[in-house]
Each structure stands twice: as structure tokens, then as C-alpha cells.
Design an enzyme around this catalytic site. Structure first.
Site, PDB file in Angstrom:
ATOM      1  N   GLU A   1       0.805  -1.219   0.000  1.00 31.50           N
ATOM      2  CA  GLU A   1       0.000   0.000   0.000  1.00 31.50           C
ATOM      3  C   GLU A   1       0.842   1.276   0.000  1.00 31.50           C
ATOM      4  OE1 GLU A   1      -3.070   0.512  -0.385  1.00 31.50           O
ATOM      5  OE2 GLU A   1      -4.109  -1.368   0.025  1.00 31.50           O
ATOM      6  N   SER A   2       1.842   1.330   0.859  1.00 26.43           N
ATOM      7  CA  SER A   2       2.556   2.601   1.058  1.00 26.43           C
ATOM      8  C   SER A   2       4.068   2.479   1.119  1.00 26.43           C
ATOM      9  CB  SER A   2       2.083   3.242   2.368  1.00 26.43           C
ATOM     10  OG  SER A   2       2.479   2.449   3.481  1.00 26.43           O
TER      11      SER A   2
END
Length: 242
Positions: free
Chosen positions: A81-82
Site C-alpha cells: 500500500e505505502s
């Protein structure tokens, strides 16, 4: 000359049939490999194994213990995700380490009361970017998805990306390029984080590449079959080429 052209046409037909059979086999092997990898992922995700040596390891392990979800899975989702960037913000308005959208944040808060007593009113960016809160909210939501899909972690990961409605609609991982690639990325991350190896043989991605190459070969051979057949028809003005 006639027999040479006809022989070429017949050879091309045989090659086309062989390519079609090989393509079908590669697609089947890709599907089998993918299902085996996902089954192994779900089985491993059911265990509670803490992580170390990664950013926010203590917070991830705590969230895993609190919400009953394997910290390795949480870390794999965060990486996808990040890449462990706490100030990450997507174009879709997803915030923080686990890229939680405000709507999901509110839903989780209404159930788990993670921000209860911290402030008045709705949560804002201060909450969304807070690593403790973001990991807690994302982990709780992910744990509920794992329960919803009876421990099938690959479906939970797909729902985390595309929403449970899409997973329910298709009865499995939705056929969206973004979602299928996302699930494969999270699962690949998990194999790296956990130190496990995918079950035998070539990876599904390799079989998919082989199938793609065979598909293009089929197209080119089919074009050649049509071209030679057209030449034979024009020369003899009939389908009787013998």
C-alpha cells in the site's frame, strides 16, 4: 510446387494445433500454480507469527495480537500500500501506512472505537496519518475481511483493495487488473516477509508469460495458415488442392 505449398499449409495447421494445446496447458498450469500459492498463503496467514527488522514492527505486532491477524500479513499489505511511508496519500484519498479511506475509517471506528475519547468530532488527517491509529484501523478491517471469507486470506486482500462487494459479486478475486496485480504483490510480499518459498514449479507469473508468448505465436501461425490457404485457393480456384 503444388505439393510443396500444400505441405507447408499442412505443417502450419499441425503447428497451430500444437501451439493451441501448449497454450491451454500453460493457462491451466498458471491457474493451478496461482491457486496453490494462494492456498499456501491462506494456510500460513492463519498462524500468528510476529515480525522483526521492519519499520513499525512493534506496532504491527501489537495490532496483530489485538485483532487476531498475522502480523506478517499486515506488514505485507503495508508494503504493497505505502512502502511503509506514513504520510502516503493516494489519488483516491486513501491515507497513511495502510491507505485507509475516510469511509472505511468511520466504519471501523463505529465498530472498534479506535479513536474513542481522543478528540471531539470526526477524525481528520492527524488521525489518518498517525501510524498507531492507521495500523490499528487497517488491521482491524483486514481481520474482519479474513473472518468474512472464512480464512481465505487472498480474498480478504482482494476485498481490501476492491471492496467486499466486488469479491462477493464475482465469487472470488475480481477480474480487475489492478486487483489481481495487487493480490499477487501482497502475496509475494508475504512470502518474502515470512521467509517461505512458493509451492513447487514455475510461478504463476512465469506460466502466464509463457501463455502470452504462445498466444502471440498462435496469432502469427493463424495468419500464415490463412495466407497460404488463400494462395492455394487463388491458384486452383477451389478447395480441392490435391
Amino acid at each position: 510446387m503444388r505439393s510443396r505449398i500444400l505441405s507447408l499449409w499442412l505443417m502450419l495447421l499441425v503447428a497451430l494445433a500444437a501451439q493451441a494445446a501448449a497454450y491451454s496447458l500453460a493457462v491451466s498450469l498458471a491457474d493451478y500454480s496461482r491457486r496453490a500459492v494462494y492456498a499456501n498463503f491462506s494456510a500460513g496467514a492463519a498462524a500468528m507469527r510476529e515480525i522483526n527488522g521492519l519499520p513499525y514492527a512493534d506496532k504491527i505486532n501489537q495490532a496483530g495480537r489485538t485483532y487476531g491477524i498475522n502480523p506478517e500479513v499486515i506488514a505485507s499489505v503495508i508494503k504493497a500500500e505505502s512502502s511503509f511511508q506514513p504520510r502516503a496519500l493516494s489519488k483516491a484519498g486513501a491515507y497513511g501506512l495502510m491507505q485507509v479511506i475516510p469511509g472505511t475509517w468511520r466504519l471501523v471506528n463505529s465498530q472498534a472505537k479506535i479513536c474513542s475519547g481522543r478528540h471531539e468530532g470526526e477524525c481528520g488527517s492527524e488521525c489518518f496519518y498517525d501510524p498507531d491509529l492507521n495500523i490499528a484501523v487497517g488491521s482491524y478491517y483486514l481481520s474482519q475481511l479474513v473472518k468474512r471469507y472464512s480464512g481465505r486470506a487472498e480474498l480478504a486482500v482482494a476485498a481490501y483493495n476492491a471492496g467486499p462487494g466486488a469479491v462477493d459479486k464475482y465469487g472470488g478475486i475480481p477480474p480487475y487488473a489492478e486487483t489481481t496485480e495487487y493480490v499477487e504483490r501482497v502475496v509475494s510480499n508475504w512470502y518474502g516477509v515470512s521467509g517461505r518459498w512458493p509451492p513447487g514449479g514455475l510461478a504463476a507469473e512465469s506460466w502466464t508469460k509463457i501463455a502470452s508468448a504462445l498466444g502471440w505465436g498462435i496469432v502469427m501461425t493463424a495468419v500464415a495458415v490463412a495466407a497460404v490457404g488463400r494462395q492455394l485457393f487463388r491458384r486452383y480456384r477451389s478447395l480441392r488442392w490435391r
